[in-house]
Design an enzyme around this catalytic site. Structure first.
Site, PDB file in Angstrom:
ATOM      1  N   TRP A  69      -0.254  -3.865   3.699  1.00 29.25           N
ATOM      2  CA  TRP A  69       0.889  -3.079   3.771  1.00 29.25           C
ATOM      3  C   TRP A  69       2.148  -3.803   3.198  1.00 29.25           C
ATOM      4  O   TRP A  69       3.246  -3.201   2.926  1.00 29.25           O
ATOM      5  CB  TRP A  69       1.048  -2.732   5.247  1.00 29.25           C
ATOM      6  CG  TRP A  69       0.186  -1.548   5.536  1.00 29.25           C
ATOM      7  CD1 TRP A  69      -0.707  -0.842   4.834  1.00 29.25           C
ATOM      8  CD2 TRP A  69      -0.226  -0.951   6.899  1.00 29.25           C
ATOM      9  NE1 TRP A  69      -1.209  -0.126   5.400  1.00 29.25           N
ATOM     10  CE2 TRP A  69      -1.146  -0.207   6.825  1.00 29.25           C
ATOM     11  CE3 TRP A  69       0.391  -1.401   8.179  1.00 29.25           C
ATOM     12  CZ2 TRP A  69      -1.446   0.500   7.904  1.00 29.25           C
ATOM     13  CZ3 TRP A  69      -0.016  -0.880   9.309  1.00 29.25           C
ATOM     14  CH2 TRP A  69      -1.228   0.100   9.242  1.00 29.25           C
ATOM     15  N   CYS A 112      -6.560   0.098   1.133  1.00 31.58           N
ATOM     16  CA  CYS A 112      -6.085  -1.277   1.702  1.00 31.58           C
ATOM     17  C   CYS A 112      -7.278  -2.323   1.370  1.00 31.58           C
ATOM     18  O   CYS A 112      -7.024  -3.478   1.026  1.00 31.58           O
ATOM     19  CB  CYS A 112      -6.212  -1.251   3.512  1.00 31.58           C
ATOM     20  SG  CYS A 112      -7.409  -0.734   4.311  1.00 31.58           S
ATOM     21  N   GLN A 148       0.866  -1.024   0.150  1.00 32.56           N
ATOM     22  CA  GLN A 148       0.011   0.035  -0.250  1.00 32.56           C
ATOM     23  C   GLN A 148       0.799   1.356  -0.017  1.00 32.56           C
ATOM     24  O   GLN A 148       1.880   1.494   0.531  1.00 32.56           O
ATOM     25  CB  GLN A 148      -0.828   0.014   1.152  1.00 32.56           C
ATOM     26  CG  GLN A 148      -1.842   1.121   1.148  1.00 32.56           C
ATOM     27  CD  GLN A 148      -3.026   0.876   2.240  1.00 32.56           C
ATOM     28  OE1 GLN A 148      -3.081   0.006   3.182  1.00 32.56           O
ATOM     29  NE2 GLN A 148      -3.824   2.018   2.510  1.00 32.56           N
ATOM     30  N   HIS A 151      -8.506  -1.626   9.441  1.00 33.84           N
ATOM     31  CA  HIS A 151      -7.664  -2.027   8.228  1.00 33.84           C
ATOM     32  C   HIS A 151      -8.288  -3.516   7.681  1.00 33.84           C
ATOM     33  O   HIS A 151      -8.696  -4.461   8.480  1.00 33.84           O
ATOM     34  CB  HIS A 151      -6.436  -2.224   8.865  1.00 33.84           C
ATOM     35  CG  HIS A 151      -5.332  -2.308   7.831  1.00 33.84           C
ATOM     36  ND1 HIS A 151      -5.038  -1.451   6.833  1.00 33.84           N
ATOM     37  CD2 HIS A 151      -4.235  -3.260   7.604  1.00 33.84           C
ATOM     38  CE1 HIS A 151      -4.134  -1.800   6.055  1.00 33.84           C
ATOM     39  NE2 HIS A 151      -3.757  -2.897   6.328  1.00 33.84           N
ATOM     40  N   ASN A 169      -1.273  -8.796   5.565  1.00 34.29           N
ATOM     41  CA  ASN A 169      -1.662  -7.408   5.700  1.00 34.29           C
ATOM     42  C   ASN A 169      -1.237  -6.855   4.172  1.00 34.29           C
ATOM     43  O   ASN A 169      -0.084  -6.835   4.047  1.00 34.29           O
ATOM     44  CB  ASN A 169      -0.875  -6.761   6.856  1.00 34.29           C
ATOM     45  CG  ASN A 169      -0.977  -5.292   7.033  1.00 34.29           C
ATOM     46  OD1 ASN A 169      -1.303  -4.617   6.298  1.00 34.29           O
ATOM     47  ND2 ASN A 169      -0.658  -4.906   8.093  1.00 34.29           N
TER      48      ASN A 169
END
Length: 721
Positions: free
Chosen positions: A296, A110, A104, A267, A294
């Protein structure tokens, strides 16, 4: 935003025609903005220049409208660059597309990236969205394309490869490999589909999951999850379903904040695997595990079964290999199913539809798809709390034809999922649009009404309670719920919570067995008009007055013009004080002459005039019935009933049935700003309807319900009506 008949309805007719020609399918997707990837790439290669997409230019407008708009400091140092300007040897995909390719950037999407990560788990689905054979070497022309499911159709979205950068680094989504760009370009194509990058800020993983697959999503709140949730998740992944989860944050300011366990509130995560293992110290029982990611690409769970936790030392090498365990800061981690339930708030499972599945061994759904819209003043009736208008909402007849093969708890019935999705609200954010609060209710159709396709009236809903309904009205793009009902006929009524809210939607019904669903009143029909026979009895006092007035105005030729017709009608109408009308306009009288003018003289003789007046008298009685307060107008929501009553009165002469789209057009054409229709407009509407049907029947020589007109014939027909 308001729609116009010449805009929305023409577009809808074009879309329906395209579907009949096979357009919008997986094998023949619609061209977004009319752009043909093959043609544009060939033009770029022939010109030896790189493609520049004027429909999504490398400007602030494509970045956003508020936080990424002209007045934002965030966009001042952003430079649009092509991958070859960012690094050496750029690649579309390096070593196969995987979930670690998605990291991200500075955009709150997200939810989108979690869905992309799920997508990489199924190569067949991935390469449908991300067509292969695209590269920065052979056949490179600065142009790429991606395919998405969009409200019932598959669309092909073309982009150029100019991407927003800051200090030569990608601003938004990037890959862990600096020279890999498929995920960044996919994000750009999705941004183009919705109007800008900023339009992607904030969302639900299921939204993107459905746009990648055309599937249907089911939500489970962990507090209310069924006992067999683990089994549901495992089966779903085996069927190729996409799955996401999240942890709600009660404090908005603390969205996307890391907890002490390494999990992030507010998230979106991807569920990438579900499996079991048998630790050495446990003789009989197995541990159920869930693997998450995740988006990220970092920040992981640090509790039991995390990458470096002691639990892994209790497993054999074979088990570790089976679970593909590795210790890396890549955003992916395992945790026990029990910890998963304790820490996460909700889970979303996107079940795939038949067109997304080719393997006969995989469970498939039966799917019915219906397009619709709520129109202010006509079909935007609000929820059941508004009984005067609720019945005017679009209605869909559902037939459950086959019961489940393996009913649970010995309950016989048909399992199905209803999914109501509102359209285009994300794209219209820059114009101030927000998601409506939407929902639906399901009513059982009495057996005596089976097969009857009439729109259910107000009294039906006043005296019948719903058989099933969504748990709550909510401001999500889609409201979805699973039901089990006995086989039979039902009516689904989708609506916004408040009345008078205008927008488009699609209603999908998914079932394991056969079902059909269709919009009620989806046909347009007309009988051949037959002139009313002249009365053989004596003239009434009113008829004698008309003859006198007609002779007085018509003169020796015994024919009247539109102006003279206006004078005749308004002299008589003024005697009806209860109508509270200012009389007929000249335009209305011209339309009446066009309807009754059998000899093409643009005038009416006494017989034609008498026929017209008989019609007006009948319509006048209907108008008075709905104008009970003698305000001089009727509510546009009642216009449907008023038109239907007029049809019943005239069915032997010019019977017709309208579909919901035509009711919408009538409201927009004849209602005033307060959504009311006065007597003049009411009569004009009915005159025009009958005139257009009569004209159609004249052209429909073989009676097959279709006609072919030249441009001149079309103009002659519509200009005189």
């Amino acid at each position: 935003m308001p729609y116009t008949p010449s805009g929305f309805f023409c577009d809808r007719l074009i879309r329906e025609r395209e579907r009949r020609d096979g357009e919008g399918s997986l094998n023949k997707p619609l061209r977004f903005n009319g752009q043909d990837f093959t043609v544009l790439r060939q033009e770029s290669l022939q010109s030896k220049g790189l493609f520049e997409d004027d429909s999504f230019p490398a400007t602030v407008e494509s970045l956003g409208f508020k936080e990424l708009g002209h007045k934002s400091n965030k966009v001042k140092n952003i430079v649009w660059k092509r991958p070859k300007e960012i690094c050496e040897n750029p690649q579309f995909i390096v070593g196969g597309a995987s979930r670690t390719d998605i990291c991200q950037g500075d955009l709150g999407d997200c939810w989108l990236l979690a869905a992309i990560a799920c997508l990489t788990l199924n190569e067949k689905l991935l390469y449908r969205v991300v067509p292969q054979e695209q590269s920065f070497s052979e056949g490179y022309g600065g142009i790429f394309h991606f395919q998405f499911w969009r409200y019932g159709d598959w669309v092909d979205v073309v982009i150029d490869d100019r991407i927003p950068t800051f200090n030569n680094q990608l601003v938004f989504t990037k890959s862990a490999e600096r020279n890999e760009f498929w995920s960044a370009l996919l994000e750009k194509a999705y941004a183009k589909l919705h109007g800008s990058y900023e339009a992607l800020k904030g969302g639900n993983t299921t939204e993107a999951m459905e746009d990648f697959t055309g599937g249907v999503t089911e939500f489970y709140e962990m507090k209310e999850a069924p006992k067999e949730l683990y089994k549901i998740m495992k089966k779903a992944l085996e069927r190729g379903s996409l799955m996401g989860c999240s942890i709600d944050s009660l404090v908005p300011a603390r969205f996307e904040t890391r907890t002490v366990t390494g999990l992030v509130k507010g998230h979106a995560y991807s569920v990438t695997a579900v499996d079991e293992c048998k630790p050495s110290q446990q003789k009989d029982s197995k541990v159920r595990l869930v693997r998450l990611r995740n988006p990220w690409g970092q920040v992981e769970w640090n509790g039991p079964w995390s990458d470096n936790s002691k639990e892994w030392t209790t497993l054999s090498k074979a088990d570790k290999d089976k679970l593909q365990h590795q210790s890396a800061e890549d955003g992916e981690f395992w945790m026990s199913f029990e910890d998963f339930k304790k820490n996460y708030t909700k889970i979303e499972i996107c079940n795939l539809t038949p067109d997304a599945l080719e393997d006969d061994k995989i469970h498939k759904w039966t799917v019915s798809v219906n397009e619709g819209r709520w129109v202010r003043g006509c079909s935007a009736g609000g929820c059941r709390n508004y009984p005067d208008t609720f019945w005017t909402n679009p209605q869909y007849r559902l037939r459950l034809l086959e019961e489940d093969d393996d009913p649970e708890d010995n309950e016989v019935g048909c399992t199905f999922v209803v999914a109501l999705m509102q359209k285009n609200r994300r794209k219209e954010r820059k114009m101030g649009a927000n998601l409506f609060t939407i929902g639906f209710a399901i009513y059982e159709v009495p057996k005596e009404m089976h097969g009857n396709k009439q729109h259910m009236q107000k009294d039906f809903f006043l005296f019948n309670s719903s058989k099933a309904r969504c748990k709550s009205y909510i401001n999500l793009r889609e409201v979805t719920q699973r039901f089990r009902l006995s086989s039979g006929e039902y009516v689904i009524v989708p609506s916004t919570y408040e009345p008078h809210q205008e927008g488009e939607f699609i209603l999908r019904v998914f079932s394991e067995k056969r079902n059909t669903s269709e919009e009620i009143e989806n046909r347009i029909e007309a009988d051949h008009p037959v002139p009313a026979p002249a009365s053989a009895g004596e003239e009434s006092e009113e008829d004698q007055q008309f003859r006198t007035i007609f002779q007085e105005i018509a003169g020796d030729d015994m024919e009247i013009t539109a102006n003279e017709l206006k004078n005749v009608l308004n002299r008589v109408i003024t005697k009806h004080k209860d109508l509270n009308t200012e009389g007929f306009s000249l335009e209305s009288c011209r339309s009446m002459i066009a309807l009754m003018d059998m000899d093409g003289t643009s005038r009416l003789n006494l017989q034609e005039f008498r026929h017209l007046w008989n019609k007006i008298k009948q319509w006048q009685g209907i108008f008075k019935h709905y104008n009970a307060d003698q305000s001089g107008s009727i509510n546009s929501y009642e216009m449907r009933n008023a038109v239907n009553d007029a049809v019943m009165c005239l069915v032997s002469r010019s019977g017709f049935r309208l579909n919901n789209q035509l009711y919408d057009i009538i409201t927009m054409r004849y209602a005033n700003e307060n959504m009311n229709i006065d007597f003049d407009s009411f009569i004009s509407c009915l005159v025009r309807l009958e005139a257009m049907f009569r004209a159609f029947q004249a052209f429909d020589q073989d009676g097959d319900g279709t006609i072919r007109l030249s441009v001149l014939e079309w103009l002659q027909l519509t200009m005189y009506a």
